[in-house]
Enzyme design. Structure first.
Site, PDB file in Angstrom:
ATOM      1  N   HIS A   1       0.834  -1.198   0.000  1.00 32.67           N
ATOM      2  CA  HIS A   1       0.000   0.000   0.000  1.00 32.67           C
ATOM      3  C   HIS A   1       0.868   1.247   0.000  1.00 32.67           C
ATOM      4  CE1 HIS A   1      -3.419   2.577   0.662  1.00 32.67           C
ATOM      5  NE2 HIS A   1      -2.843   3.114   1.727  1.00 32.67           N
ATOM      6  N   SER A   2       0.594   2.162  -0.940  1.00 29.98           N
ATOM      7  CA  SER A   2       1.297   3.436  -1.050  1.00 29.98           C
ATOM      8  C   SER A   2       2.803   3.186  -1.206  1.00 29.98           C
ATOM      9  CB  SER A   2       0.960   4.322   0.152  1.00 29.98           C
ATOM     10  OG  SER A   2       1.283   5.663  -0.083  1.00 29.98           O
ATOM     11  N   MET A   3       3.642   3.683  -0.308  1.00 30.64           N
ATOM     12  CA  MET A   3       5.071   3.399  -0.406  1.00 30.64           C
ATOM     13  C   MET A   3       5.329   1.890  -0.474  1.00 30.64           C
ATOM     14  SD  MET A   3       8.077   4.275   2.359  1.00 30.64           S
ATOM     15  CE  MET A   3       9.653   3.412   2.319  1.00 30.64           C
TER      16      MET A   3
ATOM     17  N   SER B   1      -1.256  -0.833  -4.362  1.00 29.51           N
ATOM     18  CA  SER B   1      -2.393  -0.089  -3.834  1.00 29.51           C
ATOM     19  C   SER B   1      -2.038   1.371  -3.615  1.00 29.51           C
ATOM     20  CB  SER B   1      -2.817  -0.732  -2.502  1.00 29.51           C
ATOM     21  OG  SER B   1      -3.749   0.062  -1.810  1.00 29.51           O
TER      22      SER B   1
END
Length: 251
Positions: free
Chosen positions: A90-92, A118
């Site tokens: 997710h993200s990073m 994500s």
């Protein structure tokens, strides 16, 4: 077989057909995914990544750069690649998961059966940034703006002292990341996005199509940058279906 301190196995499933490696966002912890263990079938074992600087790793030194982070995680994960595996970041965590998969494939390990990215733009749209240079008040305000962080908690000085070093360190890693991945993954890639996520455009999410020689799909869920915290059942169901497409065909 040990993978400490990098990986948590909230419910060991030694007979699982697939291992799902989940990576948190900048400053995040394995707690983002702990409820998933009750939503996944017995055939899927959950492996939660715990980077340095959080939970019981508060005193562990933060990596010098993103390749160092990926290298440490890859070394810990390698012994657990004795069966099919998938990655959800997710993200990073999506960027770290992508680089992790590429590194392990280059080292001769089997590729993941699926990469889930994500709330993260594809490498060619990497934004960079200077969030890691903000003072503590501004950094806390940014975390609250993104969602997923309680403003009341960020007002507690003792909590700030615990969590902000890892948050700032992660932002430094991702904002100074050169975004030059090497090669294509042979596995399917699914991009998951929140419909109201102001940090990401559809074009940036669809850019992940360029990083796989397999199938690509984008899934959109109601919500913002942390849509997955509000709709874990829906997200896990989508992940399960895509993993099952592999396991049904190959195991």
């Amino acid at each position: 077989m040990t993978s400490a301190p990098w990986l948590r196995r909230p419910q060991p499933r030694p007979n699982a057909a697939v291992r799902l490696v989940c990576l948190p966002h900048a400053g995040g912890s394995p707690g983002l995914y702990r409820t998933w263990v009750t939503l996944l079938p017995p055939e899927v074992e959950l492996l939660l990544v715990c980077p340095p600087g959080r939970e019981d790793r508060l005193d562990d030194p933060l990596p010098a750069d993103l390749p160092a982070l990926v290298g440490g995680l890859g070394a810990a994960l390698s012994p657990l690649l004795d069966r099919p595996w998938a990655v959800f970041g997710h993200s990073m965590g999506a960027t770290v998961g992508h680089e992790l998969a590429l590194q392990l494939v280059r080292q001769g390990h089997r590729p993941p059966v699926h990469l889930f990215v994500s709330a993260r733009e594809a490498p060619q749209f990497h934004h960079g940034g200077t969030t890691h240079l903000l003072d503590d008040d501004a950094l806390c305000a940014e975390l609250v703006r993104l969602g997923g962080t309680d403003a009341a908690l960020m007002a507690m000085p003792e909590l700030r002292r615990l969590v902000l070093p890892a948050v700032r360190g992660d932002y430094r890693l991702i904002e100074t990341y050169p975004a030059r991945p090497d090669g294509l993954l042979p596995c399917p890639v699914t991009a998951l996005v929140g419909a109201d996520d102001t940090e990401l455009t559809a074009e940036e999410a669809d850019g992940w199509r360029q990083w796989t020689s397999g199938l690509f799909q984008r899934l959109t869920f109601p919500g913002g940058h942390f849509y997955l915290s509000d709709r874990p059942q829906e997200v896990v169901s989508a992940v399960r279906r895509r993993i099952a497409e592999y396991t049904t065909a190959s195991l």
